[in-house]
Enzyme design. Structure first.
Site, PDB file in Angstrom:
ATOM      1  N   PRO A   2       0.830  -1.215   0.000  1.00 28.36           N
ATOM      2  CA  PRO A   2       0.000   0.000   0.000  1.00 28.36           C
ATOM      3  C   PRO A   2       0.861   1.259   0.000  1.00 28.36           C
ATOM      4  O   PRO A   2       1.875   1.322   0.685  1.00 28.36           O
ATOM      5  CB  PRO A   2      -0.793  -0.106   1.299  1.00 28.36           C
ATOM      6  CG  PRO A   2      -0.645  -1.509   1.761  1.00 28.36           C
ATOM      7  CD  PRO A   2       0.621  -2.031   1.182  1.00 28.36           C
ATOM      8  N   GLU A   3       0.464   2.242  -0.780  1.00 25.71           N
ATOM      9  CA  GLU A   3       1.141   3.532  -0.791  1.00 25.71           C
ATOM     10  C   GLU A   3       0.170   4.570  -0.219  1.00 25.71           C
ATOM     11  O   GLU A   3      -0.883   4.214   0.315  1.00 25.71           O
ATOM     12  CB  GLU A   3       1.599   3.873  -2.214  1.00 25.71           C
ATOM     13  CG  GLU A   3       2.550   2.797  -2.759  1.00 25.71           C
ATOM     14  CD  GLU A   3       3.094   3.118  -4.147  1.00 25.71           C
ATOM     15  OE1 GLU A   3       3.185   4.299  -4.495  1.00 25.71           O
ATOM     16  OE2 GLU A   3       3.428   2.165  -4.870  1.00 25.71           O
TER      17      GLU A   3
END
Ligand SMILES: [Zn+2]
Length: 283
Positions: A2-3
């Site tokens: 996840p960013e």
């Protein structure tokens, strides 16, 4: 992994479903999920029990909720972590690691993590540059969606580095929240190859690149994030759909939306970089 947009989607879910509620019971089902909380599971549970969640916050890929004990509960999603809001009595997920129950008897907060690279921890708060942060997050730079993000300062810092531009974009001490997916998308939008040396880029080009990174992350946020694999979901278990809008990431061999050339994949730090051979020249 996840960013920023994916973490922000989950943080918004916590804000909606958890802020204002008082924790009454904490179950830790796997010690690895709280390994960053060094005093261990019993301490973790006892410090959380009876606490009220005051607010949620995020910096880069780190999110946390502030508690009325002046501590923060930090959540790292790692590779495959999920924070799910589930009705009391819903069947346990196979990879359920931690469960929080609340005084109002409403939905539980569950931390589910198949690969257990993520986890939860409790930390003290500190003040850095006028912002209150959990101590383990204190070194993380502001991200492009932060209202206090100083773009001029970041541009100057990037141009002072003697490194490749993609490595600079991924350096969480320079600018946070950008990972492999959005770095590749921003580089494509700015027509830059990731190996270009930072100290040879013009101020205007770095400005354009940071604007592209900010824009692509805003667009991804608006679409619930990118579902880079089946494990990324919001607190209600739904996945985002920005993967349909990706121009280069994971698009090897498909035509560039700008020039039609097939997108190329190159090895990068045990992962891959995706770019257009025509729009993004190495020199
Ligand atoms: Zn192209």
């Amino acid at each position: 992994m996840p960013e920023l947009p994916e973490v922000e989607v989950v943080r918004r879910g916590l804000d909606e479903h958890v802020v204002g509620r008082t924790i009454t019971k904490v179950d830790v089902f796997h010690p690895r999920a709280i390994r960053r909380h060094v005093p261990g599971a019993i301490d973790f549970a006892s410090r959380l029990t009876g606490r009220t969640v005051l607010a949620s916050d995020r910096r880069g890929k780190y999110m946390w909720v502030g508690l009325d004990s002046q501590e923060a509960l930090i959540a790292h999603l790692g590779m495959s972590g999920q924070l799910l809001v589930q009705p009391v009595g819903a069947p346990d997920e196979t990879h359920l690691r931690v469960r929080l129950r609340f005084a109002d008897g409403g939905p539980e907060l569950r931390f589910v993590d198949q690969r257990t690279f993520g986890g939860l921890s409790l930390a003290e708060l500190t003040e850095v540059d006028g912002t209150t942060l959990p101590v383990p997050v204190a070194h993380i730079a502001r991200d492009p969606l932060d209202p206090k993000f100083d773009v001029g300062k970041v541009i100057a810092a990037i141009r002072r580095r003697h490194t490749e531009i993609k490595r600079a974009l991924l350096d969480q001490n320079l600018v946070s929240g950008i990972g492999n997916i959005y770095a590749d998308e921003a580089l494509w939008r700015a027509k830059l190859h990731g190996t270009r040396p930072t100290d040879k880029l013009s101020r205007a080009k770095v400005t354009e690149l940071l604007a592209a990174a900010t824009q692509v992350m805003r667009e991804a946020l608006g679409q619930g994030g990118t579902s880079f694999d089946a494990l990324y979901v919001n607190v209600n278990g739904q996945s985002g759909y920005f993967d349909r809008s990706l121009a280069v990431y994971g698009q090897e061999g498909l035509p560039c939306a700008r020039c039609g050339r097939p997108i190329r994949r190159e090895p990068f730090m045990n992962r891959s970089s995706y770019s257009c051979p025509r729009c993004q020249r190495r020199v």
